[in-house]
Design a protein around this motif. Sequence first.
Motif, PDB file in Angstrom:
ATOM      1  N   THR B  85      19.481  40.078  32.627  1.00  0.00           N
ATOM      2  CA  THR B  85      20.583  39.827  31.460  1.00  0.00           C
ATOM      3  C   THR B  85      22.038  40.282  32.431  1.00  0.00           C
ATOM      4  O   THR B  85      22.867  39.301  32.300  1.00  0.00           O
ATOM      5  N   SER B  87      23.244  40.299  35.714  1.00  0.00           N
ATOM      6  CA  SER B  87      24.100  39.533  36.006  1.00  0.00           C
ATOM      7  C   SER B  87      24.300  38.596  35.997  1.00  0.00           C
ATOM      8  O   SER B  87      25.377  37.973  35.790  1.00  0.00           O
ATOM      9  N   LYS B  88      23.751  38.268  34.830  1.00  0.00           N
ATOM     10  CA  LYS B  88      23.764  36.461  34.302  1.00  0.00           C
ATOM     11  C   LYS B  88      25.346  36.852  33.730  1.00  0.00           C
ATOM     12  O   LYS B  88      26.036  35.614  33.875  1.00  0.00           O
ATOM     13  N   GLN B  89      25.234  38.213  32.842  1.00  0.00           N
ATOM     14  CA  GLN B  89      26.435  38.181  31.964  1.00  0.00           C
ATOM     15  C   GLN B  89      27.542  38.788  32.949  1.00  0.00           C
ATOM     16  O   GLN B  89      28.340  37.436  32.502  1.00  0.00           O
ATOM     17  N   ALA B  90      27.364  38.678  34.392  1.00  0.00           N
ATOM     18  CA  ALA B  90      28.887  38.885  35.113  1.00  0.00           C
ATOM     19  C   ALA B  90      29.037  37.773  35.006  1.00  0.00           C
ATOM     20  O   ALA B  90      30.311  37.577  35.456  1.00  0.00           O
ATOM     21  N   ASP B  91      27.788  36.954  35.954  1.00  0.00           N
ATOM     22  CA  ASP B  91      28.386  35.201  36.497  1.00  0.00           C
ATOM     23  C   ASP B  91      29.262  34.234  35.551  1.00  0.00           C
ATOM     24  O   ASP B  91      29.994  34.274  35.823  1.00  0.00           O
ATOM     25  N   ASP B  92      27.979  35.007  34.296  1.00  0.00           N
ATOM     26  CA  ASP B  92      29.587  34.118  33.252  1.00  0.00           C
ATOM     27  C   ASP B  92      30.410  34.401  32.809  1.00  0.00           C
ATOM     28  O   ASP B  92      31.755  33.724  32.514  1.00  0.00           O
ATOM     29  N   VAL B  94      32.608  36.072  34.869  1.00  0.00           N
ATOM     30  CA  VAL B  94      33.466  35.097  36.532  1.00  0.00           C
ATOM     31  C   VAL B  94      33.512  34.072  35.865  1.00  0.00           C
ATOM     32  O   VAL B  94      35.071  33.802  36.453  1.00  0.00           O
ATOM     33  N   LEU B  95      32.948  33.462  36.167  1.00  0.00           N
ATOM     34  CA  LEU B  95      33.005  31.644  35.808  1.00  0.00           C
ATOM     35  C   LEU B  95      33.754  31.612  35.045  1.00  0.00           C
ATOM     36  O   LEU B  95      35.245  30.776  34.638  1.00  0.00           O
ATOM     37  N   ARG B  98      36.843  32.420  36.347  1.00  0.00           N
ATOM     38  CA  ARG B  98      38.090  31.430  36.431  1.00  0.00           C
ATOM     39  C   ARG B  98      38.214  29.979  35.194  1.00  0.00           C
ATOM     40  O   ARG B  98      39.101  29.624  35.554  1.00  0.00           O
TER      41      ARG B  98
END
Lengths: 251, 163
Positions: B85, B87-92, B94-95, B98
Amino acid sequence: MEHLSPIVKFSWGDLDLAAIIMILVTSIVAFVLARLAVRNLSVENPGKLQNFMEWVVEFVSNIIGTATDFKRGRVYLSLGLALILYIFIGNMLGLPFNFITEAHGHATFLGMDLYMNGQEEAEFAWWKSPTADASMTMALALTVIVLSHIQGFRHNRKHYLKHYFEPWPFFLPINLIETVAKPLTLGLRLFGNIYAGEVMISVILGMGWVGIPALLVWQGFSIFVGAIQAFVFTMLTMVYIGQASIHEEGH
Amino acid sequence: MGNLFNWTNFLIQIIAFGILYLLLSKFAFKPLFGIMEKRRQMVKEQIDSAEKGRADAERYLEEQKQALQQARKEAHDIIEQARMTGSKQADDIVLAARNEANRLKEEALRDIESEKNKAIASLKAQVSGLSVLIASKIIEKQIDEKTQSELVDQYLQEVGTKS
């Protein structure tokens, strides 16, 4: 001089006072010892005497286990215990001392005339092992042998009756002789050993002071013999009872 | 035989031994056997209970082991899940950042473009207005070439300061 037994003659037979006294003393000692052993019975903390008595029980149990099957021979445990206690104590009682009275011409005990074998002078021995008398050992032997026959006839009738005709019917006389010989050997073995021991003691006593070391040695040996004979008597009793009344499977 | 074998002794001995046997059995051996039997029972019970305790302990140990194993597995799962969760949140995030940045950039570009166009348009309008003005002035004044160039310079200067 030969020691006489203090015998009172009655019309119906001879009453041996020494024998009666010794039977009583032995029985009382045996009973008191056994009672003392069970006075403060305890499961977790048995006293010394209780321990000893339990050891005797284990010992007799082992004898029964060796002679027959312990599970079925268990009912004879009390008999074996009574026998080994009585015989061992009887054997021991004759050893340490003797009690002799001298009589001149005439002797009485509680108003009863003692038989003096027609002699003027006599010495009466009041103390002896009850097992140093053939009539008493034969009484014990016959008791257990008769018991073995009765039990054999009651519990193991087929095999008991059959064993007189084995291995072949014409062996019947031999088997009968064996039947007669069993109590004789059983009783007379005990009598012979203990009587011989007491005779030997009186012979050594006749030697005077010189005989003291020999007396010590012989008394020690007599203790050994007395213990062995009590063991042998009990063992053979159990063997005979086992032979007659407990039919082992698969033979 | 009379000396050796005495029937009275014989009988007395049988009776006495019988009585002794009965008394001993009743008053000595029976309680003794009872006690020995009781002890045998006690030892047996204790052995049994010890055996049971051992089995219980083994069972508990096994249970504890399993529970520990279970807990360890669960903890592992939880950590794994949290990591996922996270890493997913971090990705979210960042996305999203961006996207937001792109959006802002594009907006800014659009604004710049539109401002520029506006500026150009207003410049055009002013230039045309000025050229008309210049033309009318030229026509009005009838001036010579020298003054005309002075004039052009003057207006160009004006345009330069105005713009």
